[in-house]
Design a protein around this motif. Structure first.
Motif, PDB file in Angstrom:
ATOM      1  N   PRO A 177       0.792  -1.239   0.000  1.00 21.24           N
ATOM      2  CA  PRO A 177       0.000   0.000   0.000  1.00 21.24           C
ATOM      3  C   PRO A 177       0.817   1.278   0.000  1.00 21.24           C
ATOM      4  O   PRO A 177       0.252   2.378  -0.043  1.00 21.24           O
ATOM      5  CB  PRO A 177      -0.823  -0.120   1.299  1.00 21.24           C
ATOM      6  N   MET A 178       2.132   1.177   0.040  1.00 20.03           N
ATOM      7  CA  MET A 178       2.980   2.367   0.060  1.00 20.03           C
ATOM      8  C   MET A 178       3.108   2.976  -1.338  1.00 20.03           C
ATOM      9  O   MET A 178       2.960   2.284  -2.344  1.00 20.03           O
ATOM     10  CB  MET A 178       4.392   2.014   0.551  1.00 20.03           C
ATOM     11  N   GLN A 179       3.430   4.263  -1.368  1.00 21.57           N
ATOM     12  CA  GLN A 179       3.813   4.910  -2.621  1.00 21.57           C
ATOM     13  C   GLN A 179       5.335   5.035  -2.628  1.00 21.57           C
ATOM     14  O   GLN A 179       5.935   5.494  -1.663  1.00 21.57           O
ATOM     15  CB  GLN A 179       3.186   6.289  -2.750  1.00 21.57           C
ATOM     16  N   ALA A 180       5.948   4.616  -3.718  1.00 19.40           N
ATOM     17  CA  ALA A 180       7.406   4.642  -3.812  1.00 19.40           C
ATOM     18  C   ALA A 180       7.924   6.085  -3.802  1.00 19.40           C
ATOM     19  O   ALA A 180       7.403   6.946  -4.508  1.00 19.40           O
ATOM     20  CB  ALA A 180       7.863   3.941  -5.077  1.00 19.40           C
ATOM     21  N   ARG A 181       8.972   6.292  -3.000  1.00 16.65           N
ATOM     22  CA  ARG A 181       9.571   7.614  -2.905  1.00 16.65           C
ATOM     23  C   ARG A 181      11.013   7.647  -3.403  1.00 16.65           C
ATOM     24  O   ARG A 181      11.634   8.704  -3.452  1.00 16.65           O
ATOM     25  CB  ARG A 181       9.515   8.108  -1.453  1.00 16.65           C
ATOM     26  N   ARG A 182      11.546   6.478  -3.734  1.00 14.75           N
ATOM     27  CA  ARG A 182      12.901   6.397  -4.257  1.00 14.75           C
ATOM     28  C   ARG A 182      12.938   5.345  -5.366  1.00 14.75           C
ATOM     29  O   ARG A 182      12.093   4.455  -5.415  1.00 14.75           O
ATOM     30  CB  ARG A 182      13.899   6.021  -3.161  1.00 14.75           C
ATOM     31  N   GLY A 183      13.927   5.444  -6.245  1.00 11.06           N
ATOM     32  CA  GLY A 183      14.084   4.459  -7.302  1.00 11.06           C
ATOM     33  C   GLY A 183      13.169   4.719  -8.484  1.00 11.06           C
ATOM     34  O   GLY A 183      12.385   5.673  -8.518  1.00 11.06           O
ATOM     35  N   ARG A 184      13.270   3.821  -9.472  1.00 10.28           N
ATOM     36  CA  ARG A 184      12.503   3.995 -10.709  1.00 10.28           C
ATOM     37  C   ARG A 184      10.999   4.016 -10.464  1.00 10.28           C
ATOM     38  O   ARG A 184      10.265   4.733 -11.150  1.00 10.28           O
ATOM     39  CB  ARG A 184      12.845   2.851 -11.675  1.00 10.28           C
ATOM     40  N   GLN A 185      10.539   3.219  -9.508  1.00  6.10           N
ATOM     41  CA  GLN A 185       9.095   3.159  -9.278  1.00  6.10           C
ATOM     42  C   GLN A 185       8.537   4.472  -8.754  1.00  6.10           C
ATOM     43  O   GLN A 185       7.349   4.751  -8.922  1.00  6.10           O
ATOM     44  CB  GLN A 185       8.757   2.014  -8.323  1.00  6.10           C
ATOM     45  N   SER A 186       9.394   5.296  -8.148  1.00  9.09           N
ATOM     46  CA  SER A 186       8.903   6.577  -7.635  1.00  9.09           C
ATOM     47  C   SER A 186       8.467   7.496  -8.771  1.00  9.09           C
ATOM     48  O   SER A 186       7.649   8.403  -8.563  1.00  9.09           O
ATOM     49  CB  SER A 186       9.990   7.258  -6.798  1.00  9.09           C
ATOM     50  N   TYR A 187       8.997   7.260  -9.987  1.00  9.88           N
ATOM     51  CA  TYR A 187       8.620   8.097 -11.126  1.00  9.88           C
ATOM     52  C   TYR A 187       7.164   7.909 -11.531  1.00  9.88           C
ATOM     53  O   TYR A 187       6.597   8.763 -12.202  1.00  9.88           O
ATOM     54  CB  TYR A 187       9.503   7.784 -12.341  1.00  9.88           C
ATOM     55  N   THR A 188       6.585   6.782 -11.142  1.00  9.54           N
ATOM     56  CA  THR A 188       5.211   6.488 -11.556  1.00  9.54           C
ATOM     57  C   THR A 188       4.172   7.022 -10.575  1.00  9.54           C
ATOM     58  O   THR A 188       2.973   6.885 -10.818  1.00  9.54           O
ATOM     59  CB  THR A 188       5.007   4.978 -11.711  1.00  9.54           C
ATOM     60  N   GLY A 189       4.622   7.611  -9.482  1.00  9.88           N
ATOM     61  CA  GLY A 189       3.690   8.207  -8.526  1.00  9.88           C
ATOM     62  C   GLY A 189       2.737   7.187  -7.927  1.00  9.88           C
ATOM     63  O   GLY A 189       3.150   6.125  -7.459  1.00  9.88           O
ATOM     64  N   GLU A 190       1.453   7.502  -7.993  1.00 12.01           N
ATOM     65  CA  GLU A 190       0.447   6.657  -7.341  1.00 12.01           C
ATOM     66  C   GLU A 190       0.313   5.291  -8.000  1.00 12.01           C
ATOM     67  O   GLU A 190      -0.256   4.371  -7.401  1.00 12.01           O
ATOM     68  CB  GLU A 190      -0.906   7.368  -7.332  1.00 12.01           C
ATOM     69  N   ARG A 191       0.845   5.120  -9.193  1.00 19.01           N
ATOM     70  CA  ARG A 191       0.767   3.804  -9.834  1.00 19.01           C
ATOM     71  C   ARG A 191       1.607   2.768  -9.087  1.00 19.01           C
ATOM     72  O   ARG A 191       1.407   1.571  -9.259  1.00 19.01           O
ATOM     73  CB  ARG A 191       1.227   3.913 -11.296  1.00 19.01           C
ATOM     74  N   SER A 192       2.537   3.250  -8.261  1.00 16.80           N
ATOM     75  CA  SER A 192       3.341   2.309  -7.482  1.00 16.80           C
ATOM     76  C   SER A 192       2.573   1.734  -6.296  1.00 16.80           C
ATOM     77  O   SER A 192       3.029   0.776  -5.666  1.00 16.80           O
ATOM     78  CB  SER A 192       4.614   3.003  -6.980  1.00 16.80           C
ATOM     79  N   ILE A 193       1.419   2.312  -5.998  1.00 19.70           N
ATOM     80  CA  ILE A 193       0.601   1.810  -4.887  1.00 19.70           C
ATOM     81  C   ILE A 193      -0.155   0.559  -5.336  1.00 19.70           C
ATOM     82  O   ILE A 193      -0.720   0.522  -6.427  1.00 19.70           O
ATOM     83  CB  ILE A 193      -0.401   2.886  -4.421  1.00 19.70           C
ATOM     84  N   GLY A 194      -0.158  -0.464  -4.505  1.00 14.81           N
ATOM     85  CA  GLY A 194      -0.944  -1.659  -4.792  1.00 14.81           C
ATOM     86  C   GLY A 194      -0.143  -2.903  -5.055  1.00 14.81           C
ATOM     87  O   GLY A 194      -0.685  -4.010  -5.038  1.00 14.81           O
ATOM     88  N   SER A 195       1.153  -2.762  -5.295  1.00 15.06           N
ATOM     89  CA  SER A 195       2.017  -3.930  -5.478  1.00 15.06           C
ATOM     90  C   SER A 195       3.234  -3.779  -4.578  1.00 15.06           C
ATOM     91  O   SER A 195       3.700  -2.659  -4.344  1.00 15.06           O
ATOM     92  CB  SER A 195       2.450  -4.076  -6.940  1.00 15.06           C
ATOM     93  N   PRO A 196       3.775  -4.882  -4.070  1.00  8.46           N
ATOM     94  CA  PRO A 196       4.932  -4.787  -3.170  1.00  8.46           C
ATOM     95  C   PRO A 196       6.185  -4.365  -3.911  1.00  8.46           C
ATOM     96  O   PRO A 196       6.306  -4.546  -5.124  1.00  8.46           O
ATOM     97  CB  PRO A 196       5.063  -6.209  -2.611  1.00  8.46           C
ATOM     98  N   ASP A 197       7.121  -3.809  -3.171  1.00  9.41           N
ATOM     99  CA  ASP A 197       8.384  -3.388  -3.783  1.00  9.41           C
ATOM    100  C   ASP A 197       9.197  -4.603  -4.208  1.00  9.41           C
ATOM    101  O   ASP A 197       9.391  -5.534  -3.417  1.00  9.41           O
ATOM    102  CB  ASP A 197       9.190  -2.565  -2.781  1.00  9.41           C
ATOM    103  N   PRO A 198       9.707  -4.621  -5.441  1.00 12.86           N
ATOM    104  CA  PRO A 198      10.466  -5.785  -5.914  1.00 12.86           C
ATOM    105  C   PRO A 198      11.717  -6.075  -5.082  1.00 12.86           C
ATOM    106  O   PRO A 198      12.045  -7.238  -4.821  1.00 12.86           O
ATOM    107  CB  PRO A 198      10.839  -5.406  -7.353  1.00 12.86           C
ATOM    108  N   GLY A 199      12.425  -5.038  -4.663  1.00  8.38           N
ATOM    109  CA  GLY A 199      13.618  -5.254  -3.864  1.00  8.38           C
ATOM    110  C   GLY A 199      13.298  -5.863  -2.514  1.00  8.38           C
ATOM    111  O   GLY A 199      14.007  -6.765  -2.040  1.00  8.38           O
ATOM    112  N   ALA A 200      12.234  -5.375  -1.887  1.00  7.37           N
ATOM    113  CA  ALA A 200      11.816  -5.934  -0.600  1.00  7.37           C
ATOM    114  C   ALA A 200      11.375  -7.390  -0.762  1.00  7.37           C
ATOM    115  O   ALA A 200      11.692  -8.245   0.073  1.00  7.37           O
ATOM    116  CB  ALA A 200      10.676  -5.099  -0.016  1.00  7.37           C
TER     117      ALA A 200
END
Length: 218
Positions: A177-200
């Motif tokens: 449920p987090m929004q990415a604030r660092r890395g490539r996924q942060s460029y997509t803004g709210e689209r990063s919400i809903g899937s877990p972080d790949p690195g984690a």
């Protein structure tokens, strides 16, 4: 009966298992990254760790710090994108935490993980809550440290590996449920919400494989 493993043997086992997991999950990690990133995370990670596996016989003969430094060098040179610098730094900082130590213990494992996390923080200018691999790595490290310093009876390697796995998995799942604030996924803004972080997720999958295979080692 083979002789019991030493902490240095345990470290080599963990590093080799991490490498095998990265290679075996290339597609899965890339597919997860493609949801809100550029989809190359699994590919990049696998390209570095397959070299680690190819050179494993030589690497495994090294003292702990040298093993980690040489893995760091491979990852830094061979893994593309943002992953190479971050994962390379993690291994390099872990090496620094056990410099000149031929023998290791459980506290050293925490020290290596803590140093790795601090290195990633500095290199990636990120922290807990930014939706990165730190969101699994830091809680896992905290749980291990608490178990070792909490006054409970001494834990063996299998118990600690299981604790690392369950903690990392719960923490990785909690990044969805987090929004990415660092890395490539942060460029997509709210689209990063809903899937877990790949690195984690990668940290969790690696920890789970270590735990699953701990007692079945050669």
């Amino acid at each position: 009966m083979p002789p019991p493993s030493t902490p240095a043997d345990d470290l080599a086992f963990v590093v080799r298992t991490v490498a095998r997991t990265a290679v075996d999950n290339e597609r899965a990690f890339s597919d997860l990254d493609a949801v809100a990133g550029d989809g190359d995370f699994g590919f990049s990670l696998a390209r570095g760790f397959e070299i680690v596996l190819a050179d494993w016989d030589d690497l495994a003969a090294e003292p702990p710090a040298e093993l980690l430094k040489k893995v760091a060098l491979v990852i830094s040179k061979r893994v593309g994108g943002t992953s190479g610098p971050l994962w390379g730094t993690a291994f390099l900082r872990a090496a620094g935490a056990v410099k000149d130590r031929p023998e290791l213990n459980a506290a050293d494992a925490v020290a290596m993980l803590r140093a790795a996390a601090e290195g990633i923080k500095a290199r990636g200018k990120s922290d807990l809550g930014d939706k990165t691999l730190l969101d699994a790595l830091i809680p896992m490290t905290d749980a291990l440290e608490q178990r070792l310093t909490g006054g409970e009876p001494e834990a063996d390697g299998a118990e600690l590996a299981a604790l690392a796995a369950t903690t990392a998995r719960a923490a990785a799942d909690a990044t969805a449920p987090m929004q990415a604030r660092r890395g490539r996924q942060s460029y997509t803004g709210e689209r990063s919400i809903g899937s877990p972080d790949p690195g984690a997720v990668a940290v969790a999958v690696m920890a789970e494989r270590v735990a699953a295979e701990w007692d079945a080692r050669d």
